[in-house]
Design a protein around this motif. Structure first.
Motif, mmCIF file in Angstrom:
data_model
loop_
_atom_site.group_PDB
_atom_site.id
_atom_site.type_symbol
_atom_site.label_atom_id
_atom_site.label_comp_id
_atom_site.label_asym_id
_atom_site.label_seq_id
_atom_site.Cartn_x
_atom_site.Cartn_y
_atom_site.Cartn_z
ATOM 1 N N ASP A 129 -34.571 2.971 62.950
ATOM 2 C CA ASP A 129 -34.948 3.861 61.853
ATOM 3 C C ASP A 129 -33.908 3.908 60.736
ATOM 4 O O ASP A 129 -34.246 4.192 59.578
ATOM 5 N N THR A 130 -32.652 3.640 61.065
ATOM 6 C CA THR A 130 -31.607 3.723 60.051
ATOM 7 C C THR A 130 -31.848 2.731 58.921
ATOM 8 O O THR A 130 -31.658 3.048 57.743
ATOM 9 N N LEU A 131 -32.302 1.540 59.263
ATOM 10 C CA LEU A 131 -32.503 0.508 58.249
ATOM 11 C C LEU A 131 -33.674 0.817 57.322
ATOM 12 O O LEU A 131 -33.773 0.255 56.232
ATOM 13 N N THR A 132 -34.563 1.707 57.741
ATOM 14 C CA THR A 132 -35.681 2.074 56.866
ATOM 15 C C THR A 132 -35.331 3.250 55.959
ATOM 16 O O THR A 132 -36.164 3.678 55.159
ATOM 17 N N GLY A 133 -34.123 3.771 56.073
ATOM 18 C CA GLY A 133 -33.705 4.927 55.289
ATOM 19 C C GLY A 133 -32.924 4.553 54.044
ATOM 20 O O GLY A 133 -32.952 3.410 53.567
#
Length: 318
Positions: free
Chosen positions: A226-230
């Motif tokens: 999820d971090t990379l989509t933020g």
């Protein structure tokens, strides 16, 4: 008190935004500190952004406050040596990296560089889609504060939030530092694409497939998906790949147009691409766009050669 070490455009803009809250802020400049203090501006980097009264500029590290968080706004490739040279001053401090990239020699990001160089310090990272001119002008900007220590992360989040800076926090330091590093590489590719006249559709494809590469490498290194989509991943990618305010994008434009580029401008995507290719090869990870950017930056490929290599890859499912 908050200290910002590094008076480039980004460090200066952070110091200006923080000082607008009325709290005392110290900005350290390697050179030219006296001129900035006297003129109340960074005439070279941000000539249209006057300094608030609570901002003090110094060129002496011995003058910085002995407590409070320290923002490290120094180039990524200089971070390790800077920490080593100033270990006595920075040990046991809360150090917030405000730079992006991977160390060319160690292949580590800013947080891991702080941890390995100064184990006694508390390491964090401030990253996300942002341009210095926007921050200094008071335009709304959202950033990610990455800190493995959740309690310290909350404290830093409160300290670094300003009327125009909204800070989100995460404990996924790996994902945050890799998102900020890898998007610069993809931005070079997108700039080269547009500079060569390949069009917006080709850029969209590069951004999408580049994002897949970012996820592939980050997950292998232990990041949370999820971090990379933020903000620190996709958000920064979208900004950097579409604006000429991005140094990495402008460098790519110059490559695509076969034009010279100002060698004094820091382009973190170049050493990061080389570090990524070396690490990926060691761990057998396929990173074709990053590989092409590294070759382009070294002059081993032309933009046409890179495009042909990418288009001739075997067909597969998305």
């Amino acid at each position: 008190m908050i200290t910002v070490l590094g008076a480039g455009a980004f460090g200066t803009s952070l110091a200006i935004s923080l000082a607008h809250t009325g709290q005392p802020i110290t900005l350290w400049a390697r050179s030219g500190g006296a001129d900035m203090q006297a003129s109340r501006q960074n005439a070279r980097r941000l000539p249209d952004a006057p300094f608030p009264d609570s901002l003090t500029v110094s060129s002496s590290l011995s003058d910085i406050p002995q407590d409070g968080p320290v923002l490290l706004a120094v180039p990524m490739q200089q971070l390790r040596s800077f920490l080593t040279e100033n270990a006595d001053i920075l040990a046991q401090r809360a150090l917030v990296a405000a730079c992006k990239g991977l160390d060319l020699e160690t292949h580590l990001g800013p947080i891991e560089t702080i941890r390995t160089t100064l184990p006694s310090a508390n390491a964090a990272l401030l990253t996300g889609p942002s341009f210095a001119a926007d921050i200094a002008s008071g335009l709304p900007t959202a950033l990610t504060l990455a800190c493995e220590d959740a309690a310290l992360g909350k404290t830093l989040q409160q300290a670094l939030t300003t009327p125009n800076l909204r800070i989100y926090r995460t404990t996924d330091t790996t994902g945050a530092e890799l998102g900020g590093a890898l998007k610069n590489v993809i931005a070079i590719a997108c700039g080269a694409c547009i500079g060569k006249g390949m069009g917006d559709s080709a850029r969209a494809a590069l951004m999408t497939r580049g994002f897949a590469e970012m996820q592939r490498l980050a997950l292998r290194r232990g990041a949370q998906p999820d971090t990379l989509t933020g903000l620190s991943g996709f958000g920064d990618l979208a900004l950097t790949c579409t604006s000429e305010l991005s140094r990495n994008y402008r460098f790519g434009l110059a490559l695509g147009r076969a034009e010279p580029f100002d060698a004094s401008v820091t382009v973190e995507g170049v050493p990061t691409a080389k570090a990524v290719v070396a690490w990926a090869a060691e761990h057998k990870i396929d990173m074709p766009i990053c590989t092409a950017v590294a070759a382009l930056s070294d002059g081993d490929y032309s933009v046409s050669d890179a495009l042909q290599t990418l288009l001739s890859r075997p067909l597969k499912e998305e």
